[in-house]
Design a protein around this motif. Structure first.
Motif, PDB file in Angstrom:
ATOM      1  N   LEU A  93       0.824  -1.204   0.000  1.00 11.49           N
ATOM      2  CA  LEU A  93       0.000   0.000   0.000  1.00 11.49           C
ATOM      3  C   LEU A  93       0.860   1.257   0.000  1.00 11.49           C
ATOM      4  N   ALA A  94       1.924   1.243   0.791  1.00  9.45           N
ATOM      5  CA  ALA A  94       2.805   2.407   0.841  1.00  9.45           C
ATOM      6  C   ALA A  94       3.456   2.649  -0.515  1.00  9.45           C
ATOM      7  N   ASP A  95       3.884   1.572  -1.146  1.00  9.98           N
ATOM      8  CA  ASP A  95       4.545   1.695  -2.446  1.00  9.98           C
ATOM      9  C   ASP A  95       3.589   2.200  -3.522  1.00  9.98           C
ATOM     10  N   LYS A  96       2.330   1.790  -3.450  1.00 13.12           N
ATOM     11  CA  LYS A  96       1.364   2.138  -4.502  1.00 13.12           C
ATOM     12  C   LYS A  96       0.705   3.494  -4.284  1.00 13.12           C
ATOM     13  N   TYR A  97       0.426   3.838  -3.019  1.00 15.74           N
ATOM     14  CA  TYR A  97      -0.387   5.022  -2.761  1.00 15.74           C
ATOM     15  C   TYR A  97       0.329   6.152  -2.019  1.00 15.74           C
ATOM     16  N   THR A 142      -2.522   2.149   9.636  1.00 12.73           N
ATOM     17  CA  THR A 142      -3.604   2.742  10.428  1.00 12.73           C
ATOM     18  C   THR A 142      -4.919   2.721   9.655  1.00 12.73           C
ATOM     19  N   LEU A 143      -4.852   2.948   8.349  1.00 10.45           N
ATOM     20  CA  LEU A 143      -6.069   2.937   7.538  1.00 10.45           C
ATOM     21  C   LEU A 143      -6.670   1.533   7.457  1.00 10.45           C
ATOM     22  N   ILE A 144      -5.815   0.506   7.382  1.00  5.62           N
ATOM     23  CA  ILE A 144      -6.325  -0.871   7.413  1.00  5.62           C
ATOM     24  C   ILE A 144      -7.073  -1.114   8.716  1.00  5.62           C
ATOM     25  N   LEU A 145      -6.467  -0.723   9.830  1.00 10.49           N
ATOM     26  CA  LEU A 145      -7.098  -0.930  11.134  1.00 10.49           C
ATOM     27  C   LEU A 145      -8.427  -0.179  11.214  1.00 10.49           C
ATOM     28  N   LEU A 146      -8.448   1.065  10.769  1.00 13.28           N
ATOM     29  CA  LEU A 146      -9.677   1.851  10.798  1.00 13.28           C
ATOM     30  C   LEU A 146     -10.797   1.190   9.987  1.00 13.28           C
ATOM     31  N   LYS A 147     -10.453   0.710   8.787  1.00 14.65           N
ATOM     32  CA  LYS A 147     -11.469   0.100   7.938  1.00 14.65           C
ATOM     33  C   LYS A 147     -11.986  -1.200   8.535  1.00 14.65           C
ATOM     34  N   LEU A 148     -11.119  -1.971   9.156  1.00 10.67           N
ATOM     35  CA  LEU A 148     -11.561  -3.201   9.807  1.00 10.67           C
ATOM     36  C   LEU A 148     -12.504  -2.888  10.969  1.00 10.67           C
ATOM     37  N   MET A 149     -12.142  -1.896  11.781  1.00 10.74           N
ATOM     38  CA  MET A 149     -12.990  -1.529  12.921  1.00 10.74           C
ATOM     39  C   MET A 149     -14.323  -0.973  12.447  1.00 10.74           C
ATOM     40  N   GLU A 150     -14.282  -0.139  11.434  1.00  5.40           N
ATOM     41  CA  GLU A 150     -15.500   0.445  10.886  1.00  5.40           C
ATOM     42  C   GLU A 150     -16.390  -0.637  10.276  1.00  5.40           C
ATOM     43  N   THR A 151     -15.792  -1.541   9.516  1.00  4.29           N
ATOM     44  CA  THR A 151     -16.552  -2.589   8.828  1.00  4.29           C
ATOM     45  C   THR A 151     -17.252  -3.518   9.808  1.00  4.29           C
ATOM     46  N   PHE A 152     -16.545  -3.890  10.882  1.00  2.00           N
ATOM     47  CA  PHE A 152     -17.106  -4.870  11.823  1.00  2.00           C
ATOM     48  C   PHE A 152     -17.717  -4.227  13.067  1.00  2.00           C
ATOM     49  N   GLY A 153     -17.683  -2.911  13.147  1.00  5.21           N
ATOM     50  CA  GLY A 153     -18.377  -2.214  14.223  1.00  5.21           C
ATOM     51  C   GLY A 153     -17.691  -2.222  15.576  1.00  5.21           C
ATOM     52  N   GLU A 195      -8.099   3.730   0.516  1.00  5.17           N
ATOM     53  CA  GLU A 195      -9.230   3.319   1.350  1.00  5.17           C
ATOM     54  C   GLU A 195     -10.191   2.431   0.568  1.00  5.17           C
ATOM     55  N   GLN A 196     -10.449   2.786  -0.673  1.00  8.56           N
ATOM     56  CA  GLN A 196     -11.346   1.980  -1.511  1.00  8.56           C
ATOM     57  C   GLN A 196     -10.752   0.599  -1.778  1.00  8.56           C
ATOM     58  N   PHE A 197      -9.447   0.555  -2.028  1.00 13.25           N
ATOM     59  CA  PHE A 197      -8.765  -0.719  -2.270  1.00 13.25           C
ATOM     60  C   PHE A 197      -8.855  -1.613  -1.034  1.00 13.25           C
ATOM     61  N   ILE A 198      -8.630  -1.034   0.147  1.00 13.02           N
ATOM     62  CA  ILE A 198      -8.716  -1.799   1.397  1.00 13.02           C
ATOM     63  C   ILE A 198     -10.130  -2.347   1.588  1.00 13.02           C
ATOM     64  N   ALA A 199     -11.122  -1.504   1.359  1.00 14.90           N
ATOM     65  CA  ALA A 199     -12.514  -1.929   1.528  1.00 14.90           C
ATOM     66  C   ALA A 199     -12.855  -3.092   0.598  1.00 14.90           C
ATOM     67  N   GLU A 200     -12.356  -3.048  -0.625  1.00 16.38           N
ATOM     68  CA  GLU A 200     -12.615  -4.129  -1.583  1.00 16.38           C
ATOM     69  C   GLU A 200     -11.968  -5.428  -1.135  1.00 16.38           C
ATOM     70  N   LYS A 201     -10.791  -5.350  -0.547  1.00 13.63           N
ATOM     71  CA  LYS A 201     -10.104  -6.551  -0.073  1.00 13.63           C
ATOM     72  C   LYS A 201     -10.799  -7.170   1.136  1.00 13.63           C
ATOM     73  N   ILE A 202     -11.394  -6.319   1.968  1.00 14.43           N
ATOM     74  CA  ILE A 202     -12.070  -6.799   3.177  1.00 14.43           C
ATOM     75  C   ILE A 202     -13.430  -7.417   2.851  1.00 14.43           C
ATOM     76  N   MET A 203     -14.080  -6.925   1.819  1.00 16.75           N
ATOM     77  CA  MET A 203     -15.469  -7.289   1.514  1.00 16.75           C
ATOM     78  C   MET A 203     -15.751  -8.798   1.518  1.00 16.75           C
ATOM     79  N   PRO A 204     -14.906  -9.647   0.895  1.00 17.26           N
ATOM     80  CA  PRO A 204     -15.240 -11.077   0.843  1.00 17.26           C
ATOM     81  C   PRO A 204     -15.293 -11.774   2.200  1.00 17.26           C
ATOM     82  N   VAL A 205     -14.676 -11.192   3.237  1.00 21.48           N
ATOM     83  CA  VAL A 205     -14.641 -11.880   4.538  1.00 21.48           C
ATOM     84  C   VAL A 205     -15.682 -11.340   5.511  1.00 21.48           C
ATOM     85  N   ILE A 206     -16.436 -10.331   5.106  1.00 23.60           N
ATOM     86  CA  ILE A 206     -17.377  -9.703   6.039  1.00 23.60           C
ATOM     87  C   ILE A 206     -18.421 -10.700   6.538  1.00 23.60           C
TER      88      ILE A 206
END
Length: 224
Positions: free
Chosen positions: A76-80, A187-198, A95-106
């Motif tokens: 992620l650091a290298d790409k963004y 930090t953004l990965i952690l935020l998206k995981l917490m947000e996604t799973f509440g 953030e959008q890329f992270i959300a897409e990666k998380i989606m299949p496991v929700i």
């Protein structure tokens, strides 16, 4: 170049290196993470790494569901993170890329959650955020292990560190300058995981894969 590396390691050291799959790595990490914890009824445990993020749902210290997401801070650091500080549009794309990666496991993980499920995190990003939230100027295991960070604290820290150059982040994280770039995507990965799973907070473990390997080796020796 895995085979090249393994052959060279064998030639130089005489050691045979065992390659384990991501799911096995996650199980070993989970065993290490729970050292020094009162066993939770159930927990989602996460290990945000350089090349992947491991997710383990544990019930009474037993792994029920293990998943390795192809989502690592180095990629992620290298790409963004091409600009310093990163551009808002690049952060949005990350953030959008992270959300897409998380989606299949929700759905698979949400099915297992109950009212007592807690979130436990390990590895450099999570421990660094714990240190930053406590304004620590040096790494102190006793203050970091088993500490808790709220979603609001993490969101506020992300807002700060994502808007300043890497050289300025050192005043928030003075004892590990190697993480000044990758702390933002982590930090953004952690935020998206917490947000996604509440989850409203994460409990920090300063143990993980290394300690889990020792436990795994010990259990193998006992069975011999």
């Amino acid at each position: 170049n895995r085979d090249v590396f393994l052959n060279m390691a064998k030639e130089k050291t005489g050691l045979n290196i065992e390659i384990i799959p991501g799911d096995k790595e996650a199980e070993i990490t989970a065993a290490g993470m729970l050292i020094g914890f009162t066993p939770p009824g159930s927990a989602l445990m996460i290990d945000i790494g350089g090349g992947s993020t491991e997710m383990i749902f544990s019930r009474r210290r037993k792994s029920v569901l293990v998943h390795s997401i192809d989502l690592g801070v180095l990629y992620l650091a290298d790409k963004y993170m091409k600009k310093d500080p990163p551009l808002k549009k690049d952060l949005g794309q990350m953030e959008q890329f992270i959300a897409e990666k998380i989606m299949p496991v929700i759905i698979p993980f949400n099915k297992l959650f109950s009212g007592d499920t807690v979130l436990i995190g390990t590895a450099g990003t999570v421990t660094a955020l714990s240190a930053m939230s406590q304004n620590l100027i040096k790494f102190e295991h006793s203050k970091i292990h088993n500490s808790r960070i709220s979603f609001e604290q993490i969101r506020n820290m992300f807002a700060i560190i994502s808007e300043i150059p890497a050289r300025e982040r050192i005043k928030y994280h003075p004892f590990d300058p190697q993480r000044l770039d990758i702390i933002v995507p982590g930090t953004l990965i952690l935020l998206k995981l917490m947000e996604t799973f509440g989850f409203k907070e994460v409990t920090v473990s300063n143990y993980g894969l290394r300690e889990g390997i020792l436990i795994d080796l010990y259990e193998k020796i006992k069975r011999q």
